[in-house]
Every structure is written in structure tokens, then in C-alpha cells.
Design a protein around this motif. Sequence first.
Motif, PDB file in Angstrom:
ATOM      1  N   GLY A  17       0.650  -0.934   0.276  1.00 26.06           N
ATOM      2  CA  GLY A  17      -0.032  -0.157  -0.191  1.00 26.06           C
ATOM      3  C   GLY A  17       0.606   1.051  -0.012  1.00 26.06           C
ATOM      4  O   GLY A  17       0.300   2.143   0.102  1.00 26.06           O
ATOM      5  N   GLU A  18       2.254   0.967  -0.517  1.00 25.05           N
ATOM      6  CA  GLU A  18       2.227   2.168   0.077  1.00 25.05           C
ATOM      7  C   GLU A  18       2.938   2.777  -2.375  1.00 25.05           C
ATOM      8  O   GLU A  18       2.501   1.893  -2.737  1.00 25.05           O
ATOM      9  N   GLU A  19       3.695   4.095  -1.946  1.00 23.30           N
ATOM     10  CA  GLU A  19       3.518   4.789  -2.565  1.00 23.30           C
ATOM     11  C   GLU A  19       4.801   4.490  -3.910  1.00 23.30           C
ATOM     12  O   GLU A  19       5.729   5.310  -3.113  1.00 23.30           O
ATOM     13  N   GLY A  20       5.537   4.139  -4.631  1.00 26.58           N
ATOM     14  CA  GLY A  20       6.594   3.867  -5.629  1.00 26.58           C
ATOM     15  C   GLY A  20       6.701   4.601  -6.956  1.00 26.58           C
ATOM     16  O   GLY A  20       6.110   5.947  -6.781  1.00 26.58           O
ATOM     17  N   LYS A  21       7.566   4.698  -7.585  1.00 28.91           N
ATOM     18  CA  LYS A  21       8.345   5.502  -8.851  1.00 28.91           C
ATOM     19  C   LYS A  21       6.487   5.442  -9.518  1.00 28.91           C
ATOM     20  O   LYS A  21       6.761   7.146  -9.549  1.00 28.91           O
ATOM     21  N   THR A  26       1.965   8.783 -11.322  1.00 24.61           N
ATOM     22  CA  THR A  26       0.636   8.495 -11.522  1.00 24.61           C
ATOM     23  C   THR A  26       0.232   9.556 -11.226  1.00 24.61           C
ATOM     24  O   THR A  26      -0.790  11.140 -11.668  1.00 24.61           O
ATOM     25  N   ARG A  27       0.488  10.105 -10.008  1.00 23.10           N
ATOM     26  CA  ARG A  27      -0.208  11.831  -9.233  1.00 23.10           C
ATOM     27  C   ARG A  27       0.019  12.779 -10.415  1.00 23.10           C
ATOM     28  O   ARG A  27      -0.234  13.682 -10.120  1.00 23.10           O
ATOM     29  N   GLU A  28       1.436  12.189 -10.322  1.00 19.23           N
ATOM     30  CA  GLU A  28       1.489  13.769 -11.334  1.00 19.23           C
ATOM     31  C   GLU A  28       0.937  13.773 -13.161  1.00 19.23           C
ATOM     32  O   GLU A  28       0.475  14.957 -13.468  1.00 19.23           O
TER      33      GLU A  28
END
Length: 98
Positions: A17-21, A26-28
Motif C-alpha cells: 500500500g505504499e507509493e513508489g516511482k 501517476t499523481r503528476e
Amino acid sequence: EKGIGIVVVGLPLTPKGEEGKQARMTREYARALEGIEGMEIVLWDERFSTREAERKLQEAGHSLKRREVDAEAAAVILQSYLEYLESDVKKEREDRGK
């Protein structure tokens, strides 16, 4: 033209459930979409959507071509979001009924 008000974007989190590269990228992308007037962007956890898509395609006797898997995974993500909305609406109705 089509009257789209919400875009659901799959957020590729790690199994923990962590955010990677990829999630940061994707957020950008989602931030860039937010600039479109009248459009709401929803980031939605897409963990295991590809596995679910592959399972569904295999059960239906389809091949696992990348394009088909990606399209089915998008459908899995959207269905998950719609089910969440439905359960949220039901809960809200139940809360009002108390």
C-alpha cells in the motif's frame, strides 16, 4: 463534449500500500488532468487489478494479450470505484434513517 465529470485514475501502489516511482508519476499525470475545467479526478487503488483482469479473461476463454488485459484491468478498477460509491450511498441512506 461527452459530459465527462469524473475520471478515475488507477494509482499503482505497492502490495504493502505504499507509493513508489510509478505512483508518483501517476499523481503528476492526475495533477495535469485537474487543469481541465469541470473535471474531477479520483485516484483509485489499482493493486491486484491486473491479476483480477487476467483471471476474468481466462475464465471467459479469452487470450491474455496485453491490450485486452489492460482494458479489463481498467474495467476492474472502475467497477471497484462504482461499488464503493454504491456502498457509500447505502450507508448514507441508512445513517439518515436512524
